[in-house]
Design a protein around this motif. Structure first.
Motif, PDB file in Angstrom:
ATOM      1  N   ILE A  53      -6.596  16.625  -3.701  1.00  0.00           N
ATOM      2  CA  ILE A  53      -5.696  15.496  -3.491  1.00  0.00           C
ATOM      3  C   ILE A  53      -4.290  15.972  -3.842  1.00  0.00           C
ATOM      4  N   LEU A  54      -3.386  15.843  -2.900  1.00  0.00           N
ATOM      5  CA  LEU A  54      -1.983  16.155  -3.131  1.00  0.00           C
ATOM      6  C   LEU A  54      -1.309  14.912  -3.694  1.00  0.00           C
ATOM      7  N   LEU A  55      -0.762  15.019  -4.892  1.00  0.00           N
ATOM      8  CA  LEU A  55       0.000  13.928  -5.507  1.00  0.00           C
ATOM      9  C   LEU A  55       1.419  14.039  -4.951  1.00  0.00           C
ATOM     10  N   GLU A  56       1.603  13.406  -3.815  1.00  0.00           N
ATOM     11  CA  GLU A  56       2.808  13.599  -3.015  1.00  0.00           C
ATOM     12  C   GLU A  56       3.890  12.583  -3.369  1.00  0.00           C
ATOM     13  N   PRO A  57       5.130  13.041  -3.569  1.00  0.00           N
ATOM     14  CA  PRO A  57       6.219  12.111  -3.875  1.00  0.00           C
ATOM     15  C   PRO A  57       6.394  11.075  -2.761  1.00  0.00           C
ATOM     16  N   ASN A  58       6.715   9.869  -3.172  1.00  0.00           N
ATOM     17  CA  ASN A  58       6.872   8.765  -2.209  1.00  0.00           C
ATOM     18  C   ASN A  58       8.323   8.625  -1.743  1.00  0.00           C
ATOM     19  N   ASN A  59       9.045   9.727  -1.655  1.00  0.00           N
ATOM     20  CA  ASN A  59      10.481   9.651  -1.386  1.00  0.00           C
ATOM     21  C   ASN A  59      10.850   9.470   0.090  1.00  0.00           C
ATOM     22  N   HIS A  60       9.899   9.544   1.011  1.00  0.00           N
ATOM     23  CA  HIS A  60      10.221   9.278   2.411  1.00  0.00           C
ATOM     24  C   HIS A  60      10.482   7.778   2.568  1.00  0.00           C
ATOM     25  N   PRO A  61      11.519   7.372   3.294  1.00  0.00           N
ATOM     26  CA  PRO A  61      11.868   5.957   3.385  1.00  0.00           C
ATOM     27  C   PRO A  61      10.774   5.055   3.966  1.00  0.00           C
ATOM     28  N   ALA A  62       9.845   5.595   4.728  1.00  0.00           N
ATOM     29  CA  ALA A  62       8.786   4.771   5.319  1.00  0.00           C
ATOM     30  C   ALA A  62       7.661   4.474   4.337  1.00  0.00           C
ATOM     31  N   VAL A  63       7.543   5.267   3.284  1.00  0.00           N
ATOM     32  CA  VAL A  63       6.396   5.149   2.388  1.00  0.00           C
ATOM     33  C   VAL A  63       6.383   3.833   1.627  1.00  0.00           C
ATOM     34  N   GLU A  64       7.454   3.511   0.943  1.00  0.00           N
ATOM     35  CA  GLU A  64       7.423   2.358   0.046  1.00  0.00           C
ATOM     36  C   GLU A  64       7.195   1.023   0.761  1.00  0.00           C
ATOM     37  N   PRO A  65       7.848   0.740   1.880  1.00  0.00           N
ATOM     38  CA  PRO A  65       7.540  -0.524   2.567  1.00  0.00           C
ATOM     39  C   PRO A  65       6.066  -0.604   3.000  1.00  0.00           C
ATOM     40  N   PHE A  66       5.539   0.493   3.513  1.00  0.00           N
ATOM     41  CA  PHE A  66       4.136   0.516   3.936  1.00  0.00           C
ATOM     42  C   PHE A  66       3.212   0.336   2.740  1.00  0.00           C
ATOM     43  N   ARG A  67       3.439   1.124   1.690  1.00  0.00           N
ATOM     44  CA  ARG A  67       2.570   1.066   0.517  1.00  0.00           C
ATOM     45  C   ARG A  67       2.648  -0.303  -0.155  1.00  0.00           C
ATOM     46  N   SER A  68       3.824  -0.859  -0.276  1.00  0.00           N
ATOM     47  CA  SER A  68       3.971  -2.193  -0.874  1.00  0.00           C
ATOM     48  C   SER A  68       3.187  -3.238  -0.094  1.00  0.00           C
ATOM     49  N   ALA A  69       3.208  -3.137   1.229  1.00  0.00           N
ATOM     50  CA  ALA A  69       2.501  -4.101   2.067  1.00  0.00           C
ATOM     51  C   ALA A  69       0.988  -3.986   1.886  1.00  0.00           C
ATOM     52  N   ILE A  70       0.463  -2.757   1.823  1.00  0.00           N
ATOM     53  CA  ILE A  70      -0.992  -2.657   1.681  1.00  0.00           C
ATOM     54  C   ILE A  70      -1.438  -3.043   0.274  1.00  0.00           C
ATOM     55  N   VAL A  71      -0.634  -2.751  -0.734  1.00  0.00           N
ATOM     56  CA  VAL A  71      -0.968  -3.187  -2.095  1.00  0.00           C
ATOM     57  C   VAL A  71      -0.929  -4.713  -2.174  1.00  0.00           C
ATOM     58  N   ALA A  72       0.085  -5.327  -1.574  1.00  0.00           N
ATOM     59  CA  ALA A  72       0.180  -6.792  -1.587  1.00  0.00           C
ATOM     60  C   ALA A  72      -1.034  -7.436  -0.920  1.00  0.00           C
ATOM     61  N   ASP A  73      -1.594  -6.765   0.062  1.00  0.00           N
ATOM     62  CA  ASP A  73      -2.789  -7.269   0.747  1.00  0.00           C
ATOM     63  C   ASP A  73      -4.080  -6.851   0.048  1.00  0.00           C
ATOM     64  N   GLY A  74      -3.963  -6.100  -1.044  1.00  0.00           N
ATOM     65  CA  GLY A  74      -5.140  -5.679  -1.807  1.00  0.00           C
ATOM     66  C   GLY A  74      -5.921  -4.550  -1.167  1.00  0.00           C
TER      67      GLY A  74
END
Length: 132
Positions: A53-74
C-alpha cells in the motif's frame, strides 16, 4: 497480471505510517525521499512480500473533494480481509481506533468500518461460513 501496489491518499504520510504500522500492524517496506514527500509503502505483516500500500500524499487538487464526498457518504476507500471482524473490532477499539460502523452481518460477509485518522474510511471484511 497481479496487483503490486495500491494507493491510499493520506493527509500526512508520517502520521499514516504510524497509524498503519503501530496501530493496525502493517510493516514498512519502502521509504524513499522524493523532495517534500516520500515513496512510502507498507505491507501486511501476514504477507510482507505481497502487495504493498502506497501512503500517497493527497496534494493533487482532485483528491480532497472526491475523498470528502465518499467519506461523507460513508464509503470505505479500501477493504482489508480479516478472519474475525468482531475480534479485530475489539482489538482495534482497545487501541483507540474509531469505528463508523460496528461489525454487521450481511449474510455472506461481516463488515466493520473505521476512520484511519488521515482522511479515509477503511472496511474490515470476513466471509461468513455457508449455512450447513
Amino acid at each position: 497480471m497481479r496487483i503490486n501496489v495500491m494507493s491510499i491518499f493520506v493527509s500526512d504520510q508520517r502520521a499514516a505510517l504510524e497509524f498503519y504500522t503501530a496501530v493496525l500492524g502493517f510493516v514498512p517496506v519502502a521509504d524513499v525521499p522524493l523532495g517534500e514527500f516520500s515513496w512510502l509503502t507498507i505491507a501486511s505483516s501476514e504477507d510482507p512480500d505481497g502487495m504493498q500500500i502506497l501512503l500517497e500524499p493527497n496534494n493533487h487538487p482532485a483528491v480532497e473533494p472526491f475523498r470528502s464526498a465518499i467519506v461523507a457518504d460513508g464509503i470505505p476507500w479500501a477493504s482489508f480481509a480479516v478472519d474475525d471482524v468482531q475480534a479485530e473490532y475489539d482489538r482495534l477499539s482497545e487501541r483507540g481506533v474509531v469505528f463508523t460502523q460496528a461489525p454487521t452481518d450481511f449474510g455472506p460477509v461481516t463488515t466493520a468500518v473505521f476512520d484511519d485518522t488521515v482522511g479515509n474510511l477503511i472496511q474490515l471484511t470476513a466471509m461468513n461460513a455457508a449455512p450447513a
